[in-house]
Design a protein around this motif. Structure first.
Motif, short mmCIF file in Angstrom:
data_model
loop_
_atom_site.label_atom_id
_atom_site.label_comp_id
_atom_site.label_asym_id
_atom_site.label_seq_id
_atom_site.Cartn_x
_atom_site.Cartn_y
_atom_site.Cartn_z
N GLY A 148 0.99 -1.53 0.20
CA GLY A 148 0.10 0.04 0.15
C GLY A 148 0.70 1.22 -0.12
N LEU A 149 0.44 2.37 -0.72
CA LEU A 149 0.84 3.55 -0.68
C LEU A 149 1.01 4.88 -0.02
N ILE A 150 0.99 6.02 0.31
CA ILE A 150 0.86 6.43 1.08
C ILE A 150 1.81 7.64 0.62
N GLN A 151 0.61 8.99 -0.04
CA GLN A 151 1.96 9.91 -1.74
C GLN A 151 1.26 11.31 -0.65
N PRO A 152 1.14 12.07 0.33
CA PRO A 152 0.64 13.31 0.65
C PRO A 152 1.48 14.10 -0.11
N ARG A 153 0.68 15.53 -0.37
CA ARG A 153 1.23 16.29 -1.38
C ARG A 153 0.72 17.62 -0.71
N ARG A 154 0.39 17.78 1.22
CA ARG A 154 0.49 18.64 1.42
C ARG A 154 1.39 18.59 3.34
N THR A 155 1.90 19.01 3.66
CA THR A 155 2.15 19.66 5.51
C THR A 155 2.08 18.26 6.13
N VAL A 156 2.65 17.30 6.36
CA VAL A 156 2.36 16.02 7.34
C VAL A 156 3.01 16.25 8.18
N THR A 157 0.97 16.44 9.14
CA THR A 157 1.66 16.17 10.65
C THR A 157 0.79 15.02 11.79
N ALA A 158 1.89 15.31 12.72
CA ALA A 158 0.41 13.70 13.13
C ALA A 158 -0.59 13.50 12.37
N LYS A 159 -1.28 14.77 13.19
CA LYS A 159 -3.22 14.05 12.49
C LYS A 159 -2.94 13.65 11.00
N VAL A 160 -2.07 14.19 10.17
CA VAL A 160 -2.65 13.89 9.21
C VAL A 160 -2.10 12.52 8.68
N ILE A 161 -0.49 11.69 9.40
CA ILE A 161 -0.37 11.00 9.33
C ILE A 161 -1.85 9.52 9.82
N VAL A 162 -2.09 9.64 11.38
CA VAL A 162 -3.34 9.07 11.55
C VAL A 162 -4.04 8.88 10.43
N GLU A 163 -4.66 9.54 10.36
CA GLU A 163 -5.25 9.81 8.68
C GLU A 163 -5.70 8.90 7.67
N LEU A 164 -4.10 9.05 7.52
CA LEU A 164 -4.19 8.80 6.17
C LEU A 164 -3.59 7.15 6.22
N GLY A 165 -2.47 6.51 7.81
CA GLY A 165 -2.38 5.19 8.40
C GLY A 165 -3.62 4.07 8.20
N LEU A 166 -4.55 5.45 8.88
CA LEU A 166 -5.84 4.34 8.90
C LEU A 166 -7.01 4.24 7.92
N ALA A 167 -6.36 5.29 7.05
CA ALA A 167 -7.20 5.18 5.51
C ALA A 167 -6.26 4.14 4.47
#
Length: 135
Positions: free
Chosen positions: A15-34
């Motif tokens: 699985g690939l997670i490829q954010p194009r926005r600022t990565v914060t702990a909240k974003v890591i949780v959001e994307l990790g769970l997604a």
């Protein structure tokens, strides 16, 4: 089609997670769970965080409990999974090594890689996909 930040490649077992926005702990949780909630995800697949396109990774020591909570919440879904984190930024690369030590008690192997080519080789694919292709 809107840009996606996560995708599962079942044939390649990752699985690939490829954010194009600022990565914060909240974003890591959001994307990790997604990622682990994706219907195609299976324990044992490799989790790949491709941070090459994130403008900023903004994590501070106070985020450690949030990160450890994510490890607890995803432990079953990530059982037998390795995590690859791709970043060419030296400070982030160093932080990945620290995170690898935090994740080890959860039975997780986290590896930092500096290039997409290294990640592709580790996955056994020709190229790491771009979830945000531009014409």
């Amino acid at each position: 089609m809107p840009d996606k930040e996560t995708a599962v490649f079942a044939a390649g077992r990752y699985g690939l997670i490829q954010p194009r926005r600022t990565v914060t702990a909240k974003v890591i949780v959001e994307l990790g769970l997604a990622l682990v909630d994706d219907p195609g995800w299976r324990p044992g697949f490799t989790e790949v965080w491709d941070l090459r396109f994130a403008p900023v990774v903004d994590l501070v020591p106070a985020d450690v409990p949030t990160m450890l909570d994510l490890e607890r919440r995803t432990k079953e879904a990530l059982a037998g999974s390795a995590t690859l984190i791709v970043t060419a930024k030296p400070l982030i690369f160093y932080s990945v090594k620290f995170y690898a030590r935090l994740a080890r008690p959860f039975g997780r192997e986290v590896t930092g890689l500096e290039t997409a080519a290294e990640a592709a080789a580790a996955l056994g694919v020709d190229v790491l996909p771009d979830l945000h292709p531009r014409p």
